[in-house]
Motif scaffolding. Sequence first.
Motif, mmCIF file in Angstrom:
data_model
loop_
_atom_site.group_PDB
_atom_site.id
_atom_site.type_symbol
_atom_site.label_atom_id
_atom_site.label_comp_id
_atom_site.label_asym_id
_atom_site.label_seq_id
_atom_site.Cartn_x
_atom_site.Cartn_y
_atom_site.Cartn_z
ATOM 1 N N ALA A 30 0.825 -1.210 0.000
ATOM 2 C CA ALA A 30 0.000 0.000 0.000
ATOM 3 C C ALA A 30 0.856 1.255 0.000
ATOM 4 N N VAL A 31 2.012 1.203 0.668
ATOM 5 C CA VAL A 31 2.929 2.346 0.652
ATOM 6 C C VAL A 31 3.392 2.632 -0.770
ATOM 7 N N GLY A 32 3.745 1.588 -1.507
ATOM 8 C CA GLY A 32 4.200 1.782 -2.885
ATOM 9 C C GLY A 32 3.115 2.353 -3.772
ATOM 10 N N VAL A 33 1.890 1.843 -3.651
ATOM 11 C CA VAL A 33 0.784 2.343 -4.473
ATOM 12 C C VAL A 33 0.447 3.782 -4.097
ATOM 13 N N ALA A 34 0.443 4.080 -2.790
ATOM 14 C CA ALA A 34 0.140 5.445 -2.351
ATOM 15 C C ALA A 34 1.189 6.426 -2.852
ATOM 16 N N GLY A 35 2.457 6.013 -2.838
ATOM 17 C CA GLY A 35 3.511 6.882 -3.356
ATOM 18 C C GLY A 35 3.349 7.138 -4.841
ATOM 19 N N MET A 36 3.064 6.099 -5.612
ATOM 20 C CA MET A 36 2.892 6.261 -7.049
ATOM 21 C C MET A 36 1.634 7.045 -7.395
ATOM 22 N N SER A 37 0.635 7.032 -6.508
ATOM 23 C CA SER A 37 -0.588 7.788 -6.789
ATOM 24 C C SER A 37 -0.334 9.284 -6.828
ATOM 25 N N GLY A 38 0.770 9.720 -6.220
ATOM 26 C CA GLY A 38 1.131 11.131 -6.296
ATOM 27 C C GLY A 38 1.413 11.593 -7.706
ATOM 28 N N VAL A 39 1.693 10.644 -8.618
ATOM 29 C CA VAL A 39 1.958 11.005 -10.012
ATOM 30 C C VAL A 39 0.705 11.559 -10.678
ATOM 31 N N VAL A 40 -0.468 11.049 -10.296
ATOM 32 C CA VAL A 40 -1.709 11.477 -10.954
ATOM 33 C C VAL A 40 -2.547 12.407 -10.086
ATOM 34 N N LEU A 41 -2.327 12.399 -8.776
ATOM 35 C CA LEU A 41 -3.105 13.260 -7.886
ATOM 36 C C LEU A 41 -2.253 14.448 -7.470
ATOM 37 N N ALA A 42 -2.330 15.504 -8.250
ATOM 38 C CA ALA A 42 -1.506 16.685 -7.977
ATOM 39 C C ALA A 42 -2.036 17.425 -6.763
ATOM 40 N N GLY A 43 -1.130 18.055 -6.041
ATOM 41 C CA GLY A 43 -1.520 18.866 -4.888
ATOM 42 C C GLY A 43 -0.291 19.519 -4.290
ATOM 43 N N CYS A 44 -0.480 20.694 -3.709
ATOM 44 C CA CYS A 44 0.651 21.370 -3.082
ATOM 45 C C CYS A 44 0.890 20.780 -1.699
ATOM 46 N N GLU A 45 2.005 21.171 -1.085
ATOM 47 C CA GLU A 45 2.360 20.627 0.224
ATOM 48 C C GLU A 45 1.290 20.910 1.260
ATOM 49 N N CYS A 46 0.753 22.129 1.230
ATOM 50 C CA CYS A 46 -0.252 22.516 2.224
ATOM 51 C C CYS A 46 -1.506 21.657 2.096
ATOM 52 N N ALA A 47 -1.887 21.325 0.865
ATOM 53 C CA ALA A 47 -3.095 20.533 0.657
ATOM 54 C C ALA A 47 -2.866 19.063 0.999
ATOM 55 N N SER A 48 -1.653 18.558 0.845
ATOM 56 C CA SER A 48 -1.405 17.130 1.067
ATOM 57 C C SER A 48 -1.532 16.741 2.534
ATOM 58 N N VAL A 49 -1.273 17.668 3.451
ATOM 59 C CA VAL A 49 -1.365 17.347 4.880
ATOM 60 C C VAL A 49 -2.804 17.030 5.288
ATOM 61 N N PRO A 50 -3.792 17.893 5.000
ATOM 62 C CA PRO A 50 -5.171 17.529 5.358
ATOM 63 C C PRO A 50 -5.691 16.318 4.599
ATOM 64 N N VAL A 51 -5.225 16.103 3.361
ATOM 65 C CA VAL A 51 -5.643 14.911 2.619
ATOM 66 C C VAL A 51 -5.127 13.661 3.321
ATOM 67 N N ALA A 52 -3.866 13.675 3.739
ATOM 68 C CA ALA A 52 -3.311 12.537 4.482
ATOM 69 C C ALA A 52 -4.068 12.332 5.790
ATOM 70 N N ARG A 53 -4.421 13.426 6.437
ATOM 71 C CA ARG A 53 -5.213 13.331 7.670
ATOM 72 C C ARG A 53 -6.554 12.673 7.405
ATOM 73 N N ARG A 54 -7.195 13.028 6.289
ATOM 74 C CA ARG A 54 -8.488 12.428 5.960
ATOM 75 C C ARG A 54 -8.327 10.951 5.631
ATOM 76 N N LEU A 55 -7.246 10.577 4.950
ATOM 77 C CA LEU A 55 -7.017 9.172 4.630
ATOM 78 C C LEU A 55 -6.885 8.339 5.906
ATOM 79 N N ILE A 56 -6.118 8.856 6.863
ATOM 80 C CA ILE A 56 -5.970 8.145 8.133
ATOM 81 C C ILE A 56 -7.324 8.051 8.836
ATOM 82 N N GLY A 57 -8.097 9.132 8.783
ATOM 83 C CA GLY A 57 -9.415 9.135 9.403
ATOM 84 C C GLY A 57 -10.381 8.168 8.749
#
Length: 339
Positions: free
Chosen positions: A97-124
């Motif tokens: 899952a770590v490998g797939v999540a890392g590669m998903s960054g290739v298609v899901l663009a986002g700035c650093e500020c936006a990636s933090v709340p997205v990661a928070r939502r994924l954990i939630g």
Amino acid sequence: METVVDGTGRAGRSGRRWRITSMQVLCALLVLAILGQDLLREAFDAPVLQTAATVFVAICVQALPFLVLGVLLSGAIAAFVPARALRRVLPRRDSAAVGVAGMSGVVLAGCECASVPVARRLIGQGVAPAAALAFLLAAPAVNPIVLVSTAVAFPGEPAMVAARFAGSLATALIMGWLWLRWGKLEWIAERALRRLPDTEGRDRWRVFAETARADLVDAAGFLVLGALVAAVFGVVIPGDWFSSLGEQIVLGILVMAVLAVVLSLCSEADAFVAASLSALPLLPRLVFLVVGPAIDAKLFALQAGTFGRAFALRFAPVTFVVAIGCGVAAGLLFLGGVR
């Protein structure tokens, strides 16, 4: 205002406290600039200031289209791509899952500020923290907007694009696997582990507009700051200093890594700042591009506020070291050595 009576029986006035907003400050600066345009014109007659102004405007003009496109994509993802969509495609095995999540960054663009709340939502929503953290590091660093802006900033150097992609992706994957091996849930604040309410009921176009506007305001400020610093470096610091720093490659790498943390640039625009420091070899500038989206001052503050200080104090220093190592390794592999 209306009169109210407090708990002691005394009458008083209630009302909102007046605050100065950034828009009011901007309007005041514009008025001052118009009133003092003759003085500004005389001040910028100096060749040094003209050179600095040219560098500043060139960086902003080159980077702004990519910045706007990046925040529009970020807003579209926040509004139209639910966080659970990534959870559905992730393998059940955490290491995969770590490998797939890392590669998903290739298609899901986002700035650093936006990636933090997205990661928070994924954990939630039940995604393994290691995979969410890999996505947090990969999304702002290996998406197409960042790679295209890097190619434009470094014309004739396609190896820089490949090196940045490899170094940033390796940083995200290694940090995800390190967390999987040694990370502990008690390091993450309890509030970040709670399930978040679903936001599907909200108007998607409103979410898109609010997200894009907020990201643009935040990122544009850091772009202007970075362009200003680059312009100052170009005219204040002697070229011989950068040349001597380039000859001491280890020192140059460390200085550029620290500079990436301090400047806190948006990943859609940092390549143009790095390209402006042409007196330095490519390797230190590559490290600057790998470290910046992984960890900087604003990201540390966001991580501490979202996941807790105990998490940030452990995650940030390790990310800094891993990003430097991956940047150097990618540079040696793709750039053909130290240059």
